[in-house]
Design an enzyme around this catalytic site. Structure first.
Site, PDB file in Angstrom:
ATOM      1  N   ASP A 333      34.342  39.509  41.045  1.00  0.00           N
ATOM      2  CA  ASP A 333      34.432  39.267  42.483  1.00  0.00           C
ATOM      3  C   ASP A 333      34.856  40.583  43.145  1.00  0.00           C
ATOM      4  O   ASP A 333      35.403  41.472  42.490  1.00  0.00           O
ATOM      5  CB  ASP A 333      35.458  38.164  42.747  1.00  0.00           C
ATOM      6  CG  ASP A 333      35.634  37.897  44.233  1.00  0.00           C
ATOM      7  OD1 ASP A 333      34.620  37.811  44.935  1.00  0.00           O
ATOM      8  OD2 ASP A 333      36.792  37.795  44.675  1.00  0.00           O
ATOM      9  N   ASP A 529      39.902  35.945  41.945  1.00  0.00           N
ATOM     10  CA  ASP A 529      41.277  35.636  42.334  1.00  0.00           C
ATOM     11  C   ASP A 529      41.387  34.500  43.333  1.00  0.00           C
ATOM     12  O   ASP A 529      42.487  34.025  43.601  1.00  0.00           O
ATOM     13  CB  ASP A 529      41.960  36.875  42.909  1.00  0.00           C
ATOM     14  CG  ASP A 529      41.486  37.189  44.321  1.00  0.00           C
ATOM     15  OD1 ASP A 529      40.301  36.926  44.612  1.00  0.00           O
ATOM     16  OD2 ASP A 529      42.293  37.685  45.123  1.00  0.00           O
ATOM     17  N   ASP A 533      36.589  31.154  43.445  1.00  0.00           N
ATOM     18  CA  ASP A 533      36.177  31.717  42.162  1.00  0.00           C
ATOM     19  C   ASP A 533      36.432  30.764  41.001  1.00  0.00           C
ATOM     20  O   ASP A 533      35.917  30.994  39.899  1.00  0.00           O
ATOM     21  CB  ASP A 533      36.935  33.028  41.887  1.00  0.00           C
ATOM     22  CG  ASP A 533      36.593  34.118  42.886  1.00  0.00           C
ATOM     23  OD1 ASP A 533      35.420  34.202  43.275  1.00  0.00           O
ATOM     24  OD2 ASP A 533      37.491  34.866  43.284  1.00  0.00           O
TER      25      ASP A 533
END
Length: 787
Positions: A333, A529, A533
């Site tokens: 990410d 995080d 996700d």
């Protein structure tokens, strides 16, 4: 390359389960192995003394008793294994013990008994050492909290603490739940979560995670989570599961045992058949008795878990560590993973007649009352540059538009421009710059007129480039960014980091689909995080959560949690996983090959039972000690800084933050030189730049060259490692001197001559570019070395 379906992943036990040692079973208490070792050692020693005194029959009786004492527990271990459907190498030990008794090789039997007992004790000690750090988490768990009710402070169970309660954390106490500092600043030891020993100061209002230790005076804490939802409770849940299931490499060792057992019996039978000697068959069984041999694999894996935990990396189980060691694809990410997750002011543009510092201060004056993440970034940037916000009245905020209030009797707003607001030329130029840089823009308007623009970006983590290089060295050959952000900033970051691919504007469902696609090609790691996700983390072979500031959902869905806000811990964990897996396989296969060679020698009569038992004892001990190498730091894993060098890094990193206004002033001066009819104002801005360069920037560069770089030389391999940075210092000094020369000419002439403008503008823009690149290189290559 294809691999197992998610259903094949190891079961995740509940938080109520104990923290077991992989590969060991409870066979009657911790006293059995030490007692067996004492009995077998005593019988072997007593028999040896009697043999030396010439009492051969008495010596044989002592050795026989030692052999019998080992048969009973060994049969118990075999029966327990058979009930679980496993026929391990302990069965070979029982056959060997029985064989030595049958053929009268009592000394060999006593040696096997001692080997069996020693192996079990060594195994227990190895696993106790390897799991020490994980178990320390459980021992560190806070049980009570001190609740403040008015003037009364009373202890209560941590489970009774509710969100909003005010707690008192005394000196040396463990913070019981997540919260915010409500009293004086707190000085905390966060090493149990982050692995970093230096105390950290948290000012009032800043978040504090449970599990850290108060290293200063008592402070008040406002609880923001219950015990169950707090950071430390989640880490303890993971620690309870760590090692609960055998890693695939451990199951591989079990498969070795499945064919090794019949092979050993077959070789022993063949030796007996061809030679007619039962003693040879017993000798084969003796050297085929690697009691702790195949247990070296779980010892190596658990040692890796322990090593990772010391660096603030909590791994859910041995299977996750083993899969990480085989990973070839990494999905990341962007926000909070590759970037810091906190927007920062990147640039400030002022309308003609105004100064950037004034724009930033006014914006902070209004935004200091706003909880928005961009507002906090503006206020923090102003205070970092010594611009204290003044007082604003009648402040209000409109969702999606920004904040507005009265400052000095004038209506001042920060945020988006109102529809229909005239956009002057300077503002259009600022819009274009923001588009090119991938920045968000907060406009400052006074009485409806734009007077400034604050550009904000979520900057790349300083340690991200080094981390990705280390991951590629560890075996990761494909790195892809998955983000829900806009394509422009995503592609820019991907280009800087040299990623193999980038996919932007993804929904959580899109991320899961991308993870599944990559899993079809190779073992895949997903790092994130946020709450969004969590599904992708669960879908990956290995999910890694940035737990220091990430969501509870992502941490619960992950196999690995980085408890410190440093992405380079992922590279540390990967290097540990690769090394632990390599040592585990090496230990299992190496021990097997040595045993096979000894079996061949015994089968042809080169190794009598007693000598074979001694040889096998040495093989077993050597293999377990080899497995324990996974506890040590791998050579060259991370450069080791001297304390003085680390202190210098922190000092110069702070100076980089302080010098951002100098970089801004250099760019603003260059822009003013392009403004028509602005020579007088441009000359003043050049004078200010020259002052800043002389008084602040050049002394900083000189100190880096003569203090920081020599201190880093031993760590980086000598002065050549900093040679390119030294060349940049020389270029910065050259451009600064050229600016000073232009200014001296202008002072002598009373104004900037037309022929000076082009070169001076080039000097300033060039200086700004070199400084930005130089600062970024130092932060990436040097400052990222320090914790």
């Amino acid at each position: 390359m294809t691999h197992a379906d998610p259903a094949d992943r190891t079961r995740r036990p509940t938080t109520e389960e104990p923290l077991p040692g992989p590969g060991r079973e409870d066979t009657g208490g911790a006293w059995l192995e030490p007692a067996l070792l004492a009995v077998t050692a005593a019988s072997l020693t007593a028999g040896g003394v009697l043999w030396l005194l010439g009492h051969d029959d008495a010596a044989g009786l002592c050795w026989a008793l030692g052999t019998v004492s080992a048969v009973v527990p060994a049969v118990g271990w075999v029966v327990a294994a058979l009930r679980r459907g496993h026929a391990g190498v302990d069965l070979i030990a029982v056959l060997a013990l029985g064989g030595t008794l049958a053929v009268g090789e009592y000394l060999a039997g006593a040696l096997i008994a001692l080997m069996l007992a020693t192996g079990r004790v060594l195994e227990a000690a190895a696993q106790q050492r390897a799991s020490h750090d994980l178990r320390a988490l459980l021992a560190h768990t806070p049980r009570t909290a001190r609740l403040r009710r008015g003037a009364e402070v009373r202890p209560v169970p941590v489970s009774e603490v509710a969100v909003g309660d005010l707690l008192v954390v005394g000196a040396g106490e463990v913070v019981p739940v997540d919260g915010q500092v409500a009293g004086p600043a707190a000085v905390l030891d966060e090493s149990v979560l982050t692995g970093e020993s230096a105390p950290v100061e948290r000012p009032p209002g800043q978040s504090v995670r449970s599990g850290v230790v108060n290293a200063g005076g008592a402070f008040d804490l406002r609880a923001t989570a219950t015990e169950r939802d707090s950071t430390y409770a989640g880490i303890v849940r993971l620690a309870r599961q760590a090692g609960a299931e055998a890693a695939p490499v451990v199951r591989l060792a079990d498969r070795y045992a499945a064919w090794f057992l019949p092979l050993a019996v077959a070789v022993a039978g063949l030796a007996w058949l061809l030679s007619g000697s039962a003693v040879r068959a017993v000798a084969v069984l003796v050297v085929a008795t690697p009691c702790p041999l195949l247990l070296a694999a779980p010892v190596a894996i658990v040692s890796g878990l322990s090593r990772a935990s010391r660096l603030g990396v909590v791994v859910r189980d041995g299977g996750a560590l083993e899969r990480l060691g085989r990973a070839r694809t990494l999905l990341l990410d962007k926000t909070g993973t590759l970037t810091g997750g906190r927007p920062r002011v990147a640039d400030v543009t002022a309308a003609p007649g105004r100064r950037p510092a004034e724009v930033l201060r006014l914006a902070a004056t209004v935004d200091q009352y706003s909880p928005h993440v961009l507002a906090r970034a503006i206020v923090d940037a102003a205070r970092e540059r010594g611009l204290e916000p003044s007082e604003a009245r009648d402040v209000s905020e409109e969702a999606g538009r920004g904040a507005v209030g009265t400052v000095g009797g004038r209506r001042t707003a920060v945020g988006r421009l109102q529809p229909g607001t005239p956009v002057p030329d300077w503002a259009r130029a600022a819009e274009n710059r923001a588009l090119l840089d991938g920045s968000a823009v907060a406009w400052l308007t006074v009485d409806g007129t734009p007077v400034g623009a604050v550009m904000l970006r979520d900057p790349l983590r300083h340690d991200a480039p080094r981390t990705l290089r280390r991951l590629r060295t560890a075996g990761i050959d494909r790195i892809v960014m998955l983000t829900g952000d806009r394509p422009e900033p995503a592609r820019e970051i991907a280009a800087v980091l040299g990623l193999d691919g980038v996919r932007a504007e993804l929904t959580p469902a899109d991320k899961v689909a991308a993870v599944r696609t990559e899993r079809g090609r190779a073992v895949t790691v997903m790092v994130g995080d946020g709450v969004n996700d969590a599904p992708a983390l669960a879908a990956a072979d290995v999910g890694v959560a940035m737990g220091a500031r990430g969501s509870t959902a992502s941490s619960e869905a992950a196999d690995i949690v980085l408890t410190t806000d440093r992405v380079d811990r992922l590279a540390d964990a990967t290097a540990i996983a690769v090394r632990s897996r390599r040592i585990a396989v090496q230990s299992a296969l190496g021990g097997m090959l040595l045993s096979l060679a000894a079996m061949g020698a015994a089968a042809v009569g080169l190794l009598p039972p007693a000598a074979g038992a001694l040889l096998q004892e040495g093989i077993d001990v050597a293999v377990i000690l080899n497995a324990l190498r996974a506890l040590r730091v791998a050579p060259g894993a991370r450069p080791v800084l001297e304390p003085a060098a680390e202190a210098l890094i922190h000092r110069f990193a702070a100076e980089h933050e302080d010098l951002q206004d100098v970089l801004q002033a250099v760019r603003d001066a260059a822009a003013r030189l392009s403004a028509p009819g602005g020579d007088g104002q441009a000359l003043e801005s050049v004078r200010e730049v020259n002052r800043l360069l002389t008084e602040r920037l050049l002394p900083h560069e000189y100190a880096e060259e003569h203090e920081l770089y020599p201190a880093l030389g031993p760590t980086l391999g000598g002065p050549e490692a900093t040679a390119t940075m030294s060349r940049a210092h020389a270029e910065i000094e050259r451009l600064a001197g050229r600016v000073a020369t232009h200014l001296a000419l202008a002072e002598a002439q009373g104004a900037l001559e037309a022929e000076q403008l082009e070169d001076l503008r080039a000097c300033l823009y060039g200086l700004h570019t070199v400084l930005r690149l130089h600062f970024t290189q130092e932060e990436e290559n040097y400052f990222s070395l320090a914790p």
